[in-house]
Design a protein around this motif. Structure first.
Motif, short mmCIF file in Angstrom:
data_model
loop_
_atom_site.label_atom_id
_atom_site.label_comp_id
_atom_site.label_asym_id
_atom_site.label_seq_id
_atom_site.Cartn_x
_atom_site.Cartn_y
_atom_site.Cartn_z
N GLY A 25 -13.49 30.38 -58.50
CA GLY A 25 -12.64 29.26 -58.17
C GLY A 25 -11.88 28.70 -59.35
O GLY A 25 -11.10 27.76 -59.20
N ASN A 26 -12.08 29.26 -60.57
CA ASN A 26 -11.43 28.74 -61.76
C ASN A 26 -10.12 29.44 -62.05
O ASN A 26 -9.73 29.60 -63.20
CB ASN A 26 -12.38 28.86 -62.97
CG ASN A 26 -13.53 27.90 -62.87
OD1 ASN A 26 -13.41 26.84 -62.27
ND2 ASN A 26 -14.67 28.27 -63.44
N GLY A 27 -9.39 29.93 -61.04
CA GLY A 27 -8.13 30.61 -61.24
C GLY A 27 -7.02 29.64 -61.61
O GLY A 27 -7.18 28.43 -61.61
N ASP A 28 -5.86 30.20 -61.93
CA ASP A 28 -4.69 29.41 -62.28
C ASP A 28 -4.07 28.85 -61.01
O ASP A 28 -3.55 29.59 -60.18
CB ASP A 28 -3.70 30.31 -63.02
CG ASP A 28 -2.52 29.53 -63.58
OD1 ASP A 28 -2.43 28.31 -63.29
OD2 ASP A 28 -1.71 30.12 -64.30
N THR A 29 -4.11 27.53 -60.86
CA THR A 29 -3.59 26.89 -59.65
C THR A 29 -2.20 26.29 -59.86
O THR A 29 -1.64 25.70 -58.94
CB THR A 29 -4.55 25.79 -59.17
OG1 THR A 29 -4.69 24.81 -60.22
CG2 THR A 29 -5.91 26.37 -58.83
N PHE A 30 -1.64 26.42 -61.08
CA PHE A 30 -0.34 25.84 -61.37
C PHE A 30 0.75 26.53 -60.54
O PHE A 30 0.77 27.76 -60.42
CB PHE A 30 -0.03 25.97 -62.86
CG PHE A 30 1.33 25.47 -63.25
CD1 PHE A 30 1.63 24.12 -63.17
CD2 PHE A 30 2.31 26.35 -63.68
CE1 PHE A 30 2.88 23.65 -63.53
CE2 PHE A 30 3.56 25.90 -64.04
CZ PHE A 30 3.85 24.53 -63.96
N ARG A 31 1.65 25.74 -59.99
CA ARG A 31 2.73 26.27 -59.17
C ARG A 31 4.08 25.70 -59.62
O ARG A 31 4.15 24.61 -60.20
CB ARG A 31 2.52 25.91 -57.69
CG ARG A 31 1.25 26.48 -57.07
CD ARG A 31 1.15 26.10 -55.60
NE ARG A 31 2.23 26.71 -54.83
CZ ARG A 31 2.15 27.92 -54.26
NH1 ARG A 31 1.04 28.62 -54.37
NH2 ARG A 31 3.16 28.41 -53.57
N ARG A 32 5.13 26.46 -59.33
CA ARG A 32 6.49 26.00 -59.52
C ARG A 32 7.27 26.15 -58.21
O ARG A 32 6.99 27.05 -57.42
CB ARG A 32 7.20 26.79 -60.63
CG ARG A 32 6.69 26.52 -62.03
CD ARG A 32 7.54 27.23 -63.08
NE ARG A 32 7.04 27.01 -64.42
CZ ARG A 32 7.32 25.95 -65.16
NH1 ARG A 32 8.15 25.03 -64.69
NH2 ARG A 32 6.81 25.82 -66.37
N LYS A 33 8.23 25.29 -58.02
CA LYS A 33 9.14 25.42 -56.89
C LYS A 33 10.33 26.24 -57.34
O LYS A 33 11.09 25.83 -58.22
CB LYS A 33 9.58 24.04 -56.41
CG LYS A 33 10.49 24.08 -55.19
CD LYS A 33 10.88 22.69 -54.74
CE LYS A 33 11.80 22.76 -53.51
NZ LYS A 33 12.20 21.39 -53.08
N VAL A 34 10.49 27.43 -56.76
CA VAL A 34 11.49 28.40 -57.21
C VAL A 34 12.70 28.38 -56.29
O VAL A 34 12.57 28.40 -55.06
CB VAL A 34 10.89 29.82 -57.28
CG1 VAL A 34 11.95 30.85 -57.66
CG2 VAL A 34 9.74 29.86 -58.28
#
Length: 406
Positions: A25-34
């Protein structure tokens, strides 16, 4: 007692699997609006030459923006600009840009928000006659090289595809020569909103701060029966930054079978080891669009060299104004004594990630972690529970013995 033992084993396994799931569960959760736009701000009477386009991909974060610009005016180039503002925008002086008349005709405003800029430019495709079957252009005589294909002279077609699952741009082009009558060189750019990886090999791991370029040569007629190819590309970055190529090894080839290394061309501030941008690839190419294991062939990079002038790319010449740092290297395909030449398959593809910050690192998949957890956790749980069981049996047997009456 049997019930107690079963419950104890289940409890220990629950703890082990809980720890494994915590790791997962420690994955990269950061997101961008593309978002994607073609030729931003272009209006008549300004007109680009046929087949030429400027694609702007905007990755909006909470407090920053990552701009990618792909352009095939001159040598095809991918420009990455990172700003610390969510309101930064691309501005193009189209008459100046089209006429290549001045540096600074393309900029990201406000300029004070720009934190880092770099460009990856594809300049040449080299073809050589590998009569000794070494697959090493560095050890090949100059007389064995054919005149290079200058990508700045190619004629291109541009296709932009945007849907809910991906944001891709494909450039395909060639020369007006017999070699490209039925063939083409293609570059496919992909932008990402979050962490993941493609199903098609080499399945590089990406995140919201990265993009991907897949390059392939398809159907081109080689100029010799023993022709092999090398791709030349250059990196252009702001002054004050320098590049190096690191090669890292791994014990995991789950996503790219038989490949245990990854190469990273990183950019760092002068006199610093911190990484601000990168180009990342695995040393493998493929001889079919949907490859199986047998279609893989190794590739290798040359030494990184400094280049005295910026490449002939309309995008690079329009953006960089203050003597940027330029370096370059070649990627060559094939391996010593490889019986398969380009003429046998008429296809070769290679993939590179271009991104901001530290390059993504491969990690074990959910399946592998569960297998490791079961393989190591279950015997450990049995040993622990077995020890507890033996200890309790001994205590019970001791307490059930004859007690003297006072």
């Amino acid at each position: 007692m049997t019930t107690f033992k079963a419950n104890s084993i289940c409890s220990v396994l629950f703890v082990v699997f809980g720890a494994a799931l915590g790791i997962l569960g420690n994955g990269d959760t950061f997101r961008r609006k593309v978002s994607v736009e073609l030729n931003p701000g272009l209006t008549p009477p300004s007109v680009l030459p046929p087949g030429v386009g400027l694609v702007h991909v905007r990755g909006l974060g909470l407090n920053d923006t990552l701009h990618f610009l792909l352009c095939n005016a001159g040598a095809p180039a991918l420009l990455m600009v990172h700003t610390n503002s969510s309101r930064s925008a691309v501005q193009v002086d189209w008459p100046e840009f089209i006429n290549h008349s001045s540096a600074g005709s393309l900029r990201v405003a406000p300029q004070s928000s720009v934190q880092y800029s770099s460009a990856l430019v594809f300049t040449r495709v080299w073809e050589y006659d590998d009569v000794n079957n070494t697959a090493d252009p560095q050890q090949t005589a100059e007389t064995s090289f054919y005149p290079p294909y200058e990508l700045q002279n190619f004629l291109w077609s541009l296709n932009v595809s945007v849907n809910q699952s991906d944001h891709t741009v494909t450039l395909c082009g060639g020369e007006k020569t017999e070699s490209f009558v039925n063939g083409s060189l293609c570059l496919q750019f992909s932008a990402f909103e979050s962490e993941g990886r493609e199903k098609v090999w080499p399945s590089l791991r990406h995140n919201a701060n990265s993009s991907q370029l897949r390059v392939w040569l398809d159907g081109m007629t080689p100029r010799g029966n023993h022709s092999r190819f090398a791709l030349e590309f250059q990196s252009v970055a702001d002054s004050g930054f320098e590049g190096r190529v690191d090669v890292h090894s791994s014990i995991d080839d789950e996503y790219t079978p038989s490949i245990f290394k990854v190469s990273q061309w990183v950019s760092s501030p002068v006199n610093s080891s911190g990484v601000v941008g990168y180009n990342q690839w695995k040393p493998v190419a493929y001889r079919k669009p949907q490859p199986v294991f047998e279609d893989a062939t190794p590739c290798k990079h040359s030494q990184l060299v400094s280049v005295n002038r910026i490449p002939r790319s309309g995008l690079v010449q329009a953006y960089f104004t203050d003597h940027p740092h330029t370096s370059g290297l070649n990627i060559s395909f094939g391996i010593d004594k490889d019986p398969v030449f380009y003429s046998n398959s008429k296809y070769i593809s290679w993939t590179v990630l271009v991104g901001l910050g530290e390059p993504p690192a491969d990690s074990f998949s959910t399946l592998i972690i569960i297998i490791i957890t079961v393989g190591l956790g279950t015997p450990l749980a049995i040993i622990i529970v077995g020890g507890v069981f033996v200890w309790i049996r001994k205590r019970m047997s001791n307490s059930s013995g004859y007690e003297p009456i006072n």
